[in-house]
Design an enzyme around this catalytic site. Sequence first.
Site, short mmCIF file in Angstrom:
data_model
loop_
_atom_site.label_atom_id
_atom_site.label_comp_id
_atom_site.label_asym_id
_atom_site.label_seq_id
_atom_site.Cartn_x
_atom_site.Cartn_y
_atom_site.Cartn_z
N CYS A 207 0.82 -1.44 -0.03
CA CYS A 207 -0.10 0.00 0.05
C CYS A 207 1.00 1.32 0.09
CB CYS A 207 -1.06 0.03 1.24
SG CYS A 207 -2.05 1.40 1.22
N CYS A 210 -0.37 4.23 2.29
CA CYS A 210 -0.15 4.05 3.39
C CYS A 210 1.42 4.22 4.03
CB CYS A 210 -0.56 2.75 3.84
SG CYS A 210 -2.16 1.95 3.20
N ASP A 211 2.07 3.66 3.08
CA ASP A 211 3.37 3.62 3.64
C ASP A 211 4.55 4.17 2.60
OD1 ASP A 211 2.82 1.72 5.56
OD2 ASP A 211 2.69 -0.08 4.14
#
Length: 383
Positions: A207, A210-211
């Site tokens: 992701c 997200c990261d």
Amino acid sequence: MLELRGYYSSEARRMLRFLQLRERRLPAHAQGAANGEGIKNQFFFITNLNSIEREKLFFMSEEINRKVVILGSGPAGLTAAIYAARAELAPLVIEGPQPGGQLTITTDVENYPGFAEGITGPELMNEFRAQAERFGTEFLSVWIDRVDLSQRPFTLYGKASKDSREITTIIKVETLIISTGASAKWLGVKGEEPAPAGLGGNGVSACATCDGFFFRGKPIVVAGGGDTAMEEANYLTRFASKVTVVHRRGELRASRIMQERAFKNEKIEFLWNTEIREILGDAARGVTGIQIYNNQNQKESVLPTEGVFVAIGHQPNTELFKGLLEMDEVGYLKTEGRTMKTNIPGVFACGDAQDDYYRQAITAAGTGCMAAIDAERFLSESE
Ligand SMILES: Cc1cc2nc3c(=O)[nH]c(=O)nc-3n(C[C@H](O)[C@H](O)[C@H](O)COP(=O)(O)OP(=O)(O)OC[C@H]3O[C@@H](n4cnc5c(N)ncnc54)[C@H](O)[C@@H]3O)c2cc1C
């Protein structure tokens, strides 16, 4: 509640009763594990029955009746539970194989509003759970194996785990909220497993939204050749010093426009006809490189990198509803207009199971809230 039918001695009966009472003394979240199969196995063990005697035993399934059942305990399911519980619908959440959902396998979550300093995924999901519990949500830890949506109340058939054979729980429900989420597809190579077994969450991610932020100024790799991979690669160039797209074929599957965007981006490089064989690194340093194999010249080598983003798509966990509910060609559940209604009245879907686009905890939570409000209105209109 499990009960013995047919052949049994008074001693066997007493033993089962003892196990069930002992079970109830465990904290609520630990009870499910030993429900059904668990109790049965302990029973067989303690009473030392041989296989013929076991064959003669029958166990009755537990039957539960509810107005609202929420299938899945990720951000979507637990938000639906908070809303349904506060509307006094006494929801039952089925936690399934991953209590707390996908966020429980990640470390830092920095984009969930309300946590200025960030929070770890498991801590965030504990907060969700505690909030749902505070208003009277109940939890059940079973794997739902099949459903009957042909008439209301709908019927769900639960087993102790995906691999167990017998149905131990039958749930009858007036409205069903489906929040079974989705799973990222993985390469299936060594080093990719979630930490501590592998480097998942410690340099390996699925992701970018997200990261990506954690890879500021670092060289990273994106695995894949479709639209998802191109989207993730482009997005990651905001943070990474360089993005290498590793693709096992000699051309991309991505749409023309996504390809052009990626080819124009100076920070993206391509490694064609290349397969990732292993992700290298250790718990202390995280990812240090990847072992790669060129399927044209059959040569193996190591590419140093500090992060690997696997971008080969997602699979919604909706197999259970095939042929019952409308879904797209990948399996994402279809919902009607701005609501969370599926094609069957009384069945609602939310979170990643119906969202192939945003796939974030906050959007899953948002649609969970919508599904609970839809379910509540459905129930009051049908009363
Ligand atoms: C590694 C990783 C890091 C991430 N980081 C972030 C981040 O930083 N920020 C962010 O916003 N998002 C992040 N995401 C995305 C986010 O986790 C998801 O968008 C979100 O969890 C989706 O929530 P959901 O409730 O729809 O489903 P999920 O969280 O996938 O939960 C699905 C639930 O359904 C249950 N279930 C499934 N099938 C069955 C069945 N047959 N019977 C019973 N139960 C079943 C499971 O046990 C689980 O409880 C990340 C995802 C991953 C994988």
